[in-house]
Enzyme design. Structure first.
Site, PDB file in Angstrom:
ATOM      1  N   ARG A  46       4.672   1.900   1.379  1.00 59.79           N
ATOM      2  CA  ARG A  46       5.669   2.249   0.374  1.00 59.79           C
ATOM      3  C   ARG A  46       6.462   3.476   0.785  1.00 59.79           C
ATOM      4  O   ARG A  46       7.583   3.667   0.352  1.00 59.79           O
ATOM      5  CB  ARG A  46       4.983   2.519  -0.956  1.00 59.79           C
ATOM      6  N   ALA A  47       5.855   4.296   1.604  1.00 62.63           N
ATOM      7  CA  ALA A  47       6.535   5.530   1.993  1.00 62.63           C
ATOM      8  C   ALA A  47       7.548   5.215   3.068  1.00 62.63           C
ATOM      9  O   ALA A  47       7.428   5.604   4.216  1.00 62.63           O
ATOM     10  CB  ALA A  47       5.522   6.548   2.495  1.00 62.63           C
ATOM     11  N   SER A  53       0.838  -1.203   0.000  1.00 62.24           N
ATOM     12  CA  SER A  53       0.000   0.000   0.000  1.00 62.24           C
ATOM     13  C   SER A  53       0.871   1.250   0.000  1.00 62.24           C
ATOM     14  O   SER A  53       2.060   1.202   0.259  1.00 62.24           O
ATOM     15  CB  SER A  53      -0.876   0.016   1.241  1.00 62.24           C
ATOM     16  N   LYS A  54       0.217   2.354  -0.274  1.00 65.15           N
ATOM     17  CA  LYS A  54       0.923   3.645  -0.340  1.00 65.15           C
ATOM     18  C   LYS A  54       1.675   3.930   0.959  1.00 65.15           C
ATOM     19  O   LYS A  54       2.816   4.360   0.941  1.00 65.15           O
ATOM     20  CB  LYS A  54      -0.092   4.765  -0.576  1.00 65.15           C
ATOM     21  N   SER A  55       1.009   3.649   2.117  1.00 66.81           N
ATOM     22  CA  SER A  55       1.645   4.015   3.373  1.00 66.81           C
ATOM     23  C   SER A  55       2.894   3.168   3.616  1.00 66.81           C
ATOM     24  O   SER A  55       3.926   3.667   4.047  1.00 66.81           O
ATOM     25  CB  SER A  55       0.667   3.869   4.530  1.00 66.81           C
TER      26      SER A  55
END
Ligand code: GLU
Length: 302
Positions: free
Chosen positions: A244-245, A240-242
């Site tokens: 990935r950050a 997910s985006k989170s």
């Protein structure tokens, strides 16, 4: 080495590379790729190069390239020579396109996205413009990918790879807007930089067919390939985006690298999570085992 067994790289100095696109921060998937290619190259005292794949200025996020380099430095990576920026190498790509054109291996294509329906870059171009463009105006340039049949391809991690070239079609090597395409640039640069070992995410495995075809057509050496299992959510879903950050994740640089080494199945000793970064990297380089990833389908993040 035979065509059907999984072979590892013979011992000896390698030249590996990490080639991020500056479209965001260094996320966990790219950090895993950077770590694996770094260790694989450094294990035998080889070189590790950095190349910024910044051809598509429209997709670039301002500051992302500097952010990625800053994160790599903070996490203790070191690289050989200056960082190469693809945006400064158009002449090399143009020479390659011209060489292909001169040999009848590239042709202009006037098809628009609408002409091609839903097909994307890997969707199998039907070859509409092989016999000539259908309308005037700006054209892309495509590579005739199936003219030199390729032998079997054995990936260091994925094993023998079977590709049906007709399902892939002819790739764009220069876009209608004049931008050189990734498939062409990566081949030109890997050869120009003397890269012997390409390591990257398994999502790029299908591109290897085009890249190997281009190497053949341009008379360039073929590097060894290792396509890493993709990092995913703990349950197996796409990362997910989170998650990935990654870049500003909790913990010291040593703790962050320790977690990536665990993700890559290197089993770092627990006490090294608190060791000085240089000591952790020394251990990781000395103990690198690509084989630990060989039967792994994906890498669930914690
Ligand atoms: N620039 C590509 C990416 O960030 C990687 C290309 C490669 O390693 O061949 O996904």
């Amino acid at each position: 080495m035979t065509g059907t067994t999984v072979t590892d790289r013979p011992e000896g100095p390698a030249t590996g590379r990490f080639a991020p696109s500056p479209t965001g921060t260094l996320h966990l998937g790219s950090l895993a790729t950077a770590t694996a290619s770094f260790l694989d190259a450094r294990l035998h005292g080889g070189r590790w190069l950095l190349r910024m794949e910044d051809l598509d200025r429209a997709r670039e996020v301002p500051g992302a390239a500097a952010g990625i380099l800053g994160d790599l430095e903070r996490l203790g990576f070191w690289w050989d020579g200056p960082v190469v920026y693809q945006s400064q190498r158009h002449d090399l790509y143009q020479q390659a396109v011209a060489a292909l054109e001169a040999r009848g291996l590239a042709y202009p294509c006037s098809c628009t996205r609408r002409d091609l329906g839903a097909t994307d870059d890997l969707g199998g171009y039907p070859g509409t413009c092989r016999a000539g463009t259908r309308r005037s105006g700006p054209t892309a340039m495509r590579f005739r990918a199936d003219l030199s049949p390729l032998g079997p391809f054995v990936d260091r991690l994925q094993g023998p790879v079977e590709v049906d070239p007709s399902a892939l079609g002819d790739p764009v090597i220069r876009r209608r807007d004049g931008l050189y395409a990734y498939q062409l640039a990566v081949v030109v640069d890997d050869a120009a930089q003397g890269v012997t070992d390409v390591m990257r995410g398994a999502d790029l495995l299908p591109s290897s067919y085009w890249q190997r075809s281009l190497q053949r057509a341009l008379g360039l050496p073929e590097p060894r390939y290792a396509h890493l299992p993709l990092v995913c959510e703990p349950g197996g879903a796409k990362l997910s985006k989170s998650a990935r950050a990654l870049a500003r994740q909790d913990g010291s640089p040593s703790e962050q690298i320790w977690r990536v080494l665990s993700l890559l199945r290197q089993a770092p000793p627990p006490e090294l999570a608190r060791a000085p970064l240089a000591e952790l990297w020394d251990w990781a380089i000395g103990h690198w085992r690509l084989g630990a990833l060989r039967t792994v389908a994906s890498l669930p993040a914690d």
